[in-house]
Design a protein around this motif. Sequence first.
Motif, short mmCIF file in Angstrom:
data_model
loop_
_atom_site.label_atom_id
_atom_site.label_comp_id
_atom_site.label_asym_id
_atom_site.label_seq_id
_atom_site.Cartn_x
_atom_site.Cartn_y
_atom_site.Cartn_z
N HIS A 69 0.84 -1.19 0.00
CA HIS A 69 0.00 0.00 0.00
C HIS A 69 0.87 1.24 0.00
O HIS A 69 1.98 1.23 0.54
N ALA A 70 0.35 2.31 -0.58
CA ALA A 70 1.06 3.59 -0.58
C ALA A 70 1.15 4.10 0.85
O ALA A 70 0.22 3.94 1.64
N ILE A 71 2.26 4.72 1.17
CA ILE A 71 2.47 5.26 2.51
C ILE A 71 1.98 6.70 2.51
O ILE A 71 2.44 7.52 1.71
N PRO A 72 1.03 7.04 3.41
CA PRO A 72 0.62 8.45 3.50
C PRO A 72 1.85 9.31 3.79
O PRO A 72 2.69 8.95 4.62
N SER A 73 1.95 10.45 3.12
CA SER A 73 3.20 11.22 3.20
C SER A 73 3.56 11.64 4.61
O SER A 73 4.73 11.76 4.93
N HIS A 74 2.56 11.83 5.49
CA HIS A 74 2.91 12.28 6.84
C HIS A 74 3.52 11.18 7.70
O HIS A 74 3.93 11.43 8.83
N TYR A 75 3.62 9.96 7.17
CA TYR A 75 4.32 8.89 7.87
C TYR A 75 5.68 8.59 7.25
O TYR A 75 6.37 7.67 7.65
N THR A 76 6.07 9.37 6.24
CA THR A 76 7.38 9.19 5.61
C THR A 76 8.39 10.10 6.32
O THR A 76 8.04 10.94 7.14
N GLU A 77 9.66 9.93 5.99
CA GLU A 77 10.72 10.72 6.60
C GLU A 77 10.53 12.20 6.28
O GLU A 77 10.18 12.57 5.16
#
Length: 137
Positions: A69-77
């Motif tokens: 699944h795509a990672i919501p951007s607010h959970y990325t570095e």
Amino acid sequence: MPLWTIETTYRLPVYRHKTYEANTLAQACRLAIEDDDWSQEKRDYESGGETYVTGIWSGSDAAYSGDSHAIPSHYTEAHQRLAQHFEVLLGLVKVLANPNEGSPDQNFWRERAQPAIAKAEAILAGARDPDTTGDAS
């Protein structure tokens, strides 16, 4: 209730202290960057980076095998969020600043700029992305 396999990561700084002989500061920096001898490396466990999501799969113990699944951007570095959003902001600025396109439709671009500004402010504050679809995930 669904099961999810989530891969999280953090960056651990690795550093070295080494002396270089050079005519200028810039040359010394270049020598240090080009030096691939890390035999005297040290790990800085006290300065580990933030924890962020690097993979999401459906199911139990499904890393690299389940549906991803795509990672919501607010959970990325944070650095990745900044880099990705920079492209969006640059695109908006280019449209608004391009004198060859005449006068852009202010209402059309304002509707696109306001969410981009809100997201940029959230990134700088270290907060989640603003909800755009009502999904609080």
